[in-house]
Motif scaffolding. Structure first.
Motif, PDB file in Angstrom:
ATOM      1  N   THR A   1      31.175  51.959  22.486  1.00 21.33           N
ATOM      2  CA  THR A   1      30.933  51.041  21.371  1.00 21.33           C
ATOM      3  C   THR A   1      31.864  49.831  21.396  1.00 21.33           C
ATOM      4  N   SER A   2      32.896  49.876  22.221  1.00 16.08           N
ATOM      5  CA  SER A   2      33.801  48.738  22.384  1.00 16.08           C
ATOM      6  C   SER A   2      33.266  47.838  23.489  1.00 16.08           C
ATOM      7  N   PRO A   3      33.887  46.666  23.701  1.00 18.31           N
ATOM      8  CA  PRO A   3      33.594  45.951  24.945  1.00 18.31           C
ATOM      9  C   PRO A   3      33.958  46.833  26.136  1.00 18.31           C
ATOM     10  N   VAL A   4      33.276  46.657  27.257  1.00 18.84           N
ATOM     11  CA  VAL A   4      33.613  47.392  28.474  1.00 18.84           C
ATOM     12  C   VAL A   4      34.441  46.461  29.365  1.00 18.84           C
ATOM     13  N   PHE A   5      35.641  46.878  29.671  1.00 12.30           N
ATOM     14  CA  PHE A   5      36.555  46.062  30.476  1.00 12.30           C
ATOM     15  C   PHE A   5      36.333  46.387  31.949  1.00 12.30           C
ATOM     16  N   VAL A   6      36.084  45.352  32.755  1.00 14.41           N
ATOM     17  CA  VAL A   6      35.675  45.579  34.135  1.00 14.41           C
ATOM     18  C   VAL A   6      36.497  44.739  35.100  1.00 14.41           C
ATOM     19  N   VAL A   7      36.541  45.226  36.352  1.00 12.45           N
ATOM     20  CA  VAL A   7      37.122  44.486  37.469  1.00 12.45           C
ATOM     21  C   VAL A   7      36.041  44.343  38.531  1.00 12.45           C
ATOM     22  N   ARG A   8      35.932  43.156  39.100  1.00 18.38           N
ATOM     23  CA  ARG A   8      34.947  42.897  40.147  1.00 18.38           C
ATOM     24  C   ARG A   8      35.644  42.732  41.499  1.00 18.38           C
ATOM     25  N   GLU A   9      34.914  43.098  42.531  1.00 15.69           N
ATOM     26  CA  GLU A   9      35.306  42.778  43.900  1.00 15.69           C
ATOM     27  C   GLU A   9      34.056  42.320  44.635  1.00 15.69           C
TER      28      GLU A   9
ATOM     29  N   VAL B   1      30.894  44.835  40.073  1.00 16.04           N
ATOM     30  CA  VAL B   1      31.775  45.620  39.207  1.00 16.04           C
ATOM     31  C   VAL B   1      32.153  46.910  39.931  1.00 16.04           C
ATOM     32  N   VAL B   2      33.456  47.116  40.154  1.00 17.75           N
ATOM     33  CA  VAL B   2      33.910  48.306  40.874  1.00 17.75           C
ATOM     34  C   VAL B   2      34.742  49.237  39.992  1.00 17.75           C
ATOM     35  N   ALA B   3      35.107  48.784  38.805  1.00 12.78           N
ATOM     36  CA  ALA B   3      35.845  49.634  37.866  1.00 12.78           C
ATOM     37  C   ALA B   3      35.540  49.167  36.460  1.00 12.78           C
ATOM     38  N   ALA B   4      35.452  50.135  35.553  1.00 12.28           N
ATOM     39  CA  ALA B   4      35.113  49.809  34.166  1.00 12.28           C
ATOM     40  C   ALA B   4      35.725  50.831  33.232  1.00 12.28           C
ATOM     41  N   ALA B   5      36.046  50.393  32.027  1.00 16.15           N
ATOM     42  CA  ALA B   5      36.569  51.301  31.004  1.00 16.15           C
ATOM     43  C   ALA B   5      36.266  50.735  29.631  1.00 16.15           C
ATOM     44  N   GLY B   6      36.123  51.619  28.682  1.00 19.70           N
ATOM     45  CA  GLY B   6      35.906  51.241  27.289  1.00 19.70           C
ATOM     46  C   GLY B   6      36.067  52.480  26.440  1.00 19.70           C
ATOM     47  N   TYR B   7      35.742  52.372  25.159  1.00 18.20           N
ATOM     48  CA  TYR B   7      35.856  53.559  24.311  1.00 18.20           C
ATOM     49  C   TYR B   7      34.680  53.661  23.354  1.00 18.20           C
ATOM     50  N   ARG B   8      34.422  54.885  22.958  1.00 17.26           N
ATOM     51  CA  ARG B   8      33.409  55.171  21.949  1.00 17.26           C
ATOM     52  C   ARG B   8      34.118  55.505  20.648  1.00 17.26           C
ATOM     53  N   ALA B   9      33.673  54.914  19.549  1.00 17.20           N
ATOM     54  CA  ALA B   9      34.270  55.193  18.246  1.00 17.20           C
ATOM     55  C   ALA B   9      33.919  56.614  17.819  1.00 17.20           C
ATOM     56  N   TRP B  10      34.936  57.433  17.650  1.00 16.73           N
ATOM     57  CA  TRP B  10      34.792  58.805  17.178  1.00 16.73           C
ATOM     58  C   TRP B  10      35.261  58.885  15.731  1.00 16.73           C
ATOM     59  N   PRO B  11      34.994  60.008  15.052  1.00 18.58           N
ATOM     60  CA  PRO B  11      35.505  60.170  13.683  1.00 18.58           C
ATOM     61  C   PRO B  11      37.034  60.110  13.635  1.00 18.58           C
TER      62      PRO B  11
ATOM     63  N   ARG C   1      43.501  52.616  44.125  1.00 20.55           N
ATOM     64  CA  ARG C   1      44.180  51.316  44.181  1.00 20.55           C
ATOM     65  C   ARG C   1      44.605  50.813  42.801  1.00 20.55           C
ATOM     66  N   GLY C   2      44.599  51.704  41.812  1.00 17.46           N
ATOM     67  CA  GLY C   2      45.121  51.339  40.498  1.00 17.46           C
ATOM     68  C   GLY C   2      44.153  50.631  39.580  1.00 17.46           C
ATOM     69  N   LEU C   3      42.883  50.552  39.945  1.00 14.19           N
ATOM     70  CA  LEU C   3      41.933  49.825  39.103  1.00 14.19           C
ATOM     71  C   LEU C   3      41.621  50.569  37.810  1.00 14.19           C
ATOM     72  N   ALA C   4      41.646  51.896  37.846  1.00 11.88           N
ATOM     73  CA  ALA C   4      41.443  52.668  36.610  1.00 11.88           C
ATOM     74  C   ALA C   4      42.583  52.412  35.632  1.00 11.88           C
ATOM     75  N   ARG C   5      43.787  52.242  36.153  1.00  9.38           N
ATOM     76  CA  ARG C   5      44.917  51.929  35.284  1.00  9.38           C
ATOM     77  C   ARG C   5      44.751  50.557  34.638  1.00  9.38           C
TER      78      ARG C   5
END
Length: 241
Positions: free
Chosen positions: A150-158, A162-172, A189-193
């Motif tokens: 539900t948040s923006p999805v933060f991504v890195v491109r190569e 898009v080779v890495a992505a992260a975001g969050y879902r709003a929970w209770p 290579r640290g892209l998840a970090r």
């Protein structure tokens, strides 16, 4: 924030997801309750969450409660979220997990320097994220659940992809449940970090409690680098018959 406030918030989240009155015993132990609509596990399954040395368990029926209470009565709390130990005392058809549950406060968060990577953000519905999911495979994509974010999805491109992505879902309980996914060829290579750090910063800025649920050791290591503290585990069990 010290460990205790984090633990209180995390326990409050899972007590709410049980959807019936239940609480973590302050001095350890396992509380089993009947909750057909539990949000701790798939419908009809047994949901187990251990946090801070005690556990709560939701079961779908009174008959299942009898079986589960008898089975876990002699188990240490840490074994209640151990898939192997649970199989020895219950007629198990399928198991999901266990997954480590980690949380971080604004004070403990350790953001990662972006370095040469540029972090962009995309909506969760963006077709490029579906391409990343296909590249990563069904199991890893299902764990990250980028399509539910539900948040923006933060991504890195190569090379434009898009080779890495992260975001969050709003929970209770004002919780941000984080999902991270990296293409197989870009791992290690640290892209998840990098993408995870951007996601956690966004969640904390919104006053949310970041939750990192991880089964793979590599994912748990990423959480630790970002300052998350591992407080417990989650397990879901389908009883045979």
């Amino acid at each position: 924030m010290s460990r205790e406030p984090l633990l209180v918030r995390a326990r409050g989240l899972w007590e709410g997801l049980a959807r019936v009155p239940v609480s973590f015993a302050p001095t350890g132990g396992v509380n089993v309750v009947v909750s057909p609509e539990s949000g701790m596990c798939p419908v009809g399954w047994v949901g187990v969450v251990a946090l801070g040395g005690s556990a709560i368990v939701t079961v779908p029926s009174v008959s299942a409660a009898v079986i589960v209470r008898d089975a876990v009565a002699g188990l240490p709390v840490e074994d209640v979220v151990d898939g192997i130990a649970v199989r020895e005392v219950l007629p198990v058809a399928r198991v999901l997990g266990p997954a480590a549950l980690s949380y971080v406060s604004a004070e403990a968060f350790r953001p990662v320097e972006v370095g040469a990577s540029t972090v962009e953000h995309l909506p969760a519905s963006h077709p490029e994220l579906r391409l990343l999911e296909r590249a990563a495979g069904r199991e890893d994509a299902g764990e990250a659940a980028l399509d539910e974010i539900t948040s923006p999805v933060f991504v890195v491109r190569e090379h434009g992809q898009v080779v890495a992505a992260a975001g969050y879902r709003a929970w209770p309980s004002r919780t941000a449940h984080i999902g991270v996914l990296t293409a197989p060829g870009a791992r290690g290579r640290g892209l998840a970090r990098v993408t995870g750090s951007a996601t956690v910063a966004h969640a904390l800025a919104a006053g949310l409690l970041p939750q990192w649920r991880a089964r793979a050791p590599a994912s748990r290591r990423v959480a630790a680098v970002l300052g998350f503290e591992e407080l417990g585990s989650q397990l879901s069990v389908e009883i045979a018959g």
